[in-house]
Scaffold this motif. Structure first.
Motif, PDB file in Angstrom:
ATOM      1  N   THR A  93      -2.576   7.688  10.943  1.00  0.00           N
ATOM      2  CA  THR A  93      -3.276   6.486  10.443  1.00  0.00           C
ATOM      3  C   THR A  93      -4.773   6.572  10.726  1.00  0.00           C
ATOM      4  O   THR A  93      -5.246   7.460  11.431  1.00  0.00           O
ATOM      5  CB  THR A  93      -2.763   5.207  11.168  1.00  0.00           C
ATOM      6  OG1 THR A  93      -3.283   5.195  12.512  1.00  0.00           O
ATOM      7  CG2 THR A  93      -1.246   5.130  11.179  1.00  0.00           C
ATOM      8  N   ASP A 101       0.205   2.171   5.086  1.00  0.00           N
ATOM      9  CA  ASP A 101      -0.497   3.300   4.448  1.00  0.00           C
ATOM     10  C   ASP A 101       0.161   4.615   4.878  1.00  0.00           C
ATOM     11  O   ASP A 101       0.123   4.959   6.056  1.00  0.00           O
ATOM     12  CB  ASP A 101      -1.971   3.265   4.870  1.00  0.00           C
ATOM     13  CG  ASP A 101      -2.740   4.500   4.407  1.00  0.00           C
ATOM     14  OD1 ASP A 101      -3.930   4.599   4.755  1.00  0.00           O
ATOM     15  OD2 ASP A 101      -2.165   5.369   3.720  1.00  0.00           O
ATOM     16  N   GLU A 136      -5.130  11.589   6.648  1.00  0.00           N
ATOM     17  CA  GLU A 136      -6.242  10.636   6.627  1.00  0.00           C
ATOM     18  C   GLU A 136      -7.619  11.296   6.678  1.00  0.00           C
ATOM     19  O   GLU A 136      -8.579  10.755   6.146  1.00  0.00           O
ATOM     20  CB  GLU A 136      -6.095   9.640   7.800  1.00  0.00           C
ATOM     21  CG  GLU A 136      -4.991   8.641   7.593  1.00  0.00           C
ATOM     22  CD  GLU A 136      -5.245   7.681   6.425  1.00  0.00           C
ATOM     23  OE1 GLU A 136      -6.289   7.777   5.767  1.00  0.00           O
ATOM     24  OE2 GLU A 136      -4.375   6.852   6.171  1.00  0.00           O
ATOM     25  N   HIS A 197       3.665   4.918  -2.224  1.00  0.00           N
ATOM     26  CA  HIS A 197       2.513   4.508  -1.416  1.00  0.00           C
ATOM     27  C   HIS A 197       2.108   3.091  -1.801  1.00  0.00           C
ATOM     28  O   HIS A 197       2.365   2.626  -2.903  1.00  0.00           O
ATOM     29  CB  HIS A 197       1.339   5.466  -1.691  1.00  0.00           C
ATOM     30  CG  HIS A 197       0.370   5.610  -0.561  1.00  0.00           C
ATOM     31  ND1 HIS A 197      -0.518   4.638  -0.220  1.00  0.00           N
ATOM     32  CD2 HIS A 197       0.182   6.613   0.339  1.00  0.00           C
ATOM     33  CE1 HIS A 197      -1.252   5.044   0.809  1.00  0.00           C
ATOM     34  NE2 HIS A 197      -0.856   6.229   1.175  1.00  0.00           N
ATOM     35  N   GLN A 200      -3.287   0.008  -2.084  1.00  0.00           N
ATOM     36  CA  GLN A 200      -4.522  -0.063  -1.276  1.00  0.00           C
ATOM     37  C   GLN A 200      -5.668  -0.683  -2.086  1.00  0.00           C
ATOM     38  O   GLN A 200      -6.826  -0.558  -1.713  1.00  0.00           O
ATOM     39  CB  GLN A 200      -4.918   1.321  -0.733  1.00  0.00           C
ATOM     40  CG  GLN A 200      -3.828   1.946   0.139  1.00  0.00           C
ATOM     41  CD  GLN A 200      -4.199   3.313   0.663  1.00  0.00           C
ATOM     42  OE1 GLN A 200      -4.287   4.279  -0.095  1.00  0.00           O
ATOM     43  NE2 GLN A 200      -4.412   3.410   1.975  1.00  0.00           N
ATOM     44  N   ALA A 363      -7.456   5.719  -4.040  1.00  0.00           N
ATOM     45  CA  ALA A 363      -7.370   6.445  -2.766  1.00  0.00           C
ATOM     46  C   ALA A 363      -6.848   7.852  -3.008  1.00  0.00           C
ATOM     47  O   ALA A 363      -6.144   8.110  -3.986  1.00  0.00           O
ATOM     48  CB  ALA A 363      -6.406   5.702  -1.818  1.00  0.00           C
ATOM     49  N   CYS A 383      -0.104  -4.348  -2.072  1.00  0.00           N
ATOM     50  CA  CYS A 383      -0.303  -4.713  -0.664  1.00  0.00           C
ATOM     51  C   CYS A 383      -1.141  -5.986  -0.662  1.00  0.00           C
ATOM     52  O   CYS A 383      -1.906  -6.242  -1.596  1.00  0.00           O
ATOM     53  CB  CYS A 383      -0.953  -3.582   0.123  1.00  0.00           C
ATOM     54  SG  CYS A 383      -2.501  -2.983  -0.511  1.00  0.00           S
ATOM     55  N   SER A 388      -6.385  -2.462   2.816  1.00  0.00           N
ATOM     56  CA  SER A 388      -5.793  -1.310   3.511  1.00  0.00           C
ATOM     57  C   SER A 388      -6.877  -0.664   4.373  1.00  0.00           C
ATOM     58  O   SER A 388      -8.043  -1.048   4.327  1.00  0.00           O
ATOM     59  CB  SER A 388      -5.259  -0.307   2.478  1.00  0.00           C
ATOM     60  OG  SER A 388      -4.675   0.809   3.120  1.00  0.00           O
ATOM     61  N   HIS A 389      -6.459   0.331   5.214  1.00  0.00           N
ATOM     62  CA  HIS A 389      -7.394   0.892   6.209  1.00  0.00           C
ATOM     63  C   HIS A 389      -7.952  -0.273   7.036  1.00  0.00           C
ATOM     64  O   HIS A 389      -9.139  -0.366   7.318  1.00  0.00           O
ATOM     65  CB  HIS A 389      -8.534   1.677   5.541  1.00  0.00           C
ATOM     66  CG  HIS A 389      -8.082   3.027   5.068  1.00  0.00           C
ATOM     67  ND1 HIS A 389      -8.938   4.003   4.656  1.00  0.00           N
ATOM     68  CD2 HIS A 389      -6.846   3.554   4.958  1.00  0.00           C
ATOM     69  CE1 HIS A 389      -8.254   5.092   4.303  1.00  0.00           C
ATOM     70  NE2 HIS A 389      -6.979   4.839   4.472  1.00  0.00           N
ATOM     71  N   GLU A 393      -3.416  -4.923   7.142  1.00  0.00           N
ATOM     72  CA  GLU A 393      -2.682  -4.397   5.965  1.00  0.00           C
ATOM     73  C   GLU A 393      -1.248  -4.916   5.957  1.00  0.00           C
ATOM     74  O   GLU A 393      -0.575  -4.873   6.997  1.00  0.00           O
ATOM     75  CB  GLU A 393      -2.694  -2.880   6.073  1.00  0.00           C
ATOM     76  CG  GLU A 393      -2.032  -2.080   4.993  1.00  0.00           C
ATOM     77  CD  GLU A 393      -2.054  -0.600   5.356  1.00  0.00           C
ATOM     78  OE1 GLU A 393      -3.066   0.080   5.074  1.00  0.00           O
ATOM     79  OE2 GLU A 393      -1.074  -0.153   5.975  1.00  0.00           O
TER      80      GLU A 393
END
Ligand code: HGY
Ligand code: MN
Ligand code: MN
Ligand code: MN
Length: 417
Positions: A93, A101, A136, A197, A200, A363, A383, A388-389, A393
């Protein structure tokens, strides 16, 4: 709908167990704000990797890992001569990452393996789940490093030699957590690759779509910029005599912002990492190191943004008496996914009646590199707020289950092709 009949009838995933897995693995690197800090090749990463092995082996899979630490959990098919249909994503992460994520893709794939195992549904191809090392790119740049080695974009030697900002070598960190495998990364034929996924971004939620049929990923370039001025006394150095590296950097950060805005609507530009030296209250900063991340669905736009940034830097350098170097450290051109795989996802979403729309990913993902070596596509779910990030999230359990069900059917579809 093909891939949705045969032994075990209409197989679907156990959404409750999948959600429980998400909460259980969120313990490894849990932060007080409810996020996860699980940087690649750290103790927390080792813990979740060990969990991955135990859990996949309990589902009858054989789990291996390669020379970059990529983990492979394989469920046997009826025809061992066939290469596996694979699913994958990542369990590392960001420093202030969330619970979804990458994690949704790995645990969603695990839910598919569990559904096949518990229903006794056989497949011709082996079905395999991959946990990619260092997707990441936060600790070791660039992102998607190990899927990049797998796909032959980076050599193993250059990847293993990468160092983090504390000077720790990738290989030493990998050996340190006991995940430097014997199998050479990339010596692993694959029949197709599907990555689940979170989006994001805000589109699926805003349009109330459950599934994003991902047709491709935008282009990305990463740069490292060093600005050299001169350390000076904050009190005694007249303004006119300063070579202030941080003031020059501020102008360049503003340039990244205005260049991206000028190339709207697709372009984005980000300065995320910054090191100011000597970083002391009463010293005029003599040196700054910072990152630049430029992206756009059209590679030609990224080239134009880079040209604009380089000329802005040349101007700041001459005006302020600074020495500025810009190093391109990663170039990931825009990618289009495989039409047959995309169609399998579209039909799978449709067969469940999930509202869906085509979407290009903002992303980067390991699927970017897998698209270069095998038929590949992705499945997105919404999401919350498109955030995100970020430790906040979050995603809806029903959407996570829906994404895993679409993944299951797309895999079964590919198995029958
Ligand atoms: O940078 C990215 O897009 C991904 O999160 N590694
Ligand atoms: Mn990710
Ligand atoms: Mn990410
Ligand atoms: Mn990814």
């Amino acid at each position: 709908m093909s891939g949705f009949d045969g032994i075990g009838g209409n197989v679907t995933v156990d959404g409750g167990k999948l959600w429980a897995d998400i909460l259980e693995t969120a313990r490894f690197g849990a932060t007080p704000k409810g996020g996860i800090r699980r940087l690649t090749l750290t103790e927390e990463d080792r813990q979740v990797r060990d969990w991955f092995i135990r859990t996949c082996e309990a589902l009858g899979c054989v789990v291996t890992f390669d020379s970059m630490g990529n983990q492979f959990a394989r469920r046997a098919g009826t025809d061992p001569s066939l290469p596996p249909i694979t699913m994958g994503s990542h369990l590392d992460t960001q420093p202030t990452g969330g619970k979804f994520d990458g994690i949704v893709g790995v645990l969603g794939g695990l839910a598919v393996l569990r559904a096949l195992h518990e229903s006794g549904r056989e497949t011709r191809h082996p079905v395999e789940l991959i946990n990619w090392t260092n997707e990441e790119g936060s600790r070791f740049a660039p992102a998607m490093l190990s899927s990049g080695v797998f796909a032959g974009v980076f050599t193993e030697e250059e990847a293993l030699a990468k160092t983090d900002r504390d000077g720790v070598r990738f290989e030493d960190a990998l050996v340190g957590i006991g995940y430097r495998g014997a199998e050479r990364c990339g010596d692993h034929p694959i029949a197709a690759y599907f990555e689940l996924h979170i989006e994001q971004g805000p589109i699926l939620e805003a349009e109330r779509k459950t599934i994003g049929v991902v047709t491709g990923v935008q282009g990305m370039r990463w740069y490292e910029v060093t600005v050299i001025g001169r350390d000076g006394h904050a009190g005694a150095t007249p303004m006119a005599l300063r070579a202030d590296a941080l003031v020059g950097t501020a102008k360049l950060i503003e340039a990244v912002q205005s260049i991206a805005l000028k190339h709207a609507p697709g372009a984005v530009g980000t300065v995320g990492l910054l090191e100011n030296r000597p970083n002391s209250r009463n010293v005029v900063p003599g040196e700054v190191f910072f990152s630049v991340d430029l992206r756009d669905p059209d590679d030609a736009v990224i080239v134009r943004m880079e040209e604009a940034f380089r000329s802005a830097a040349a101007q700041v350098a001459s005006e302020s008496g600074l020495e500025i170097t810009i190093k391109l450290v990663w170039d990931s051109p825009a990618v289009r996914f495989d039409p047959t795989c995309i169609d399998a996802v579209r039909r799978a979403a449709d067969s469940f009646g999930y509202p869906a729309r085509d979407i290009v990913s903002g992303a980067g993902h390991d699927a970017v590199y897998m698209a270069g070596v095998t038929p590949t596509t992705m499945i997105f779910i919404p999401c919350a707020g498109g955030v995100s990030h970020n430790e906040e999230e979050s995603a809806e359990a029903d959407d996570v289950t829906a994404g895993a069900n679409v993944l299951l059917r797309a895999v079964l579809d590919a198995d029958e092709r």
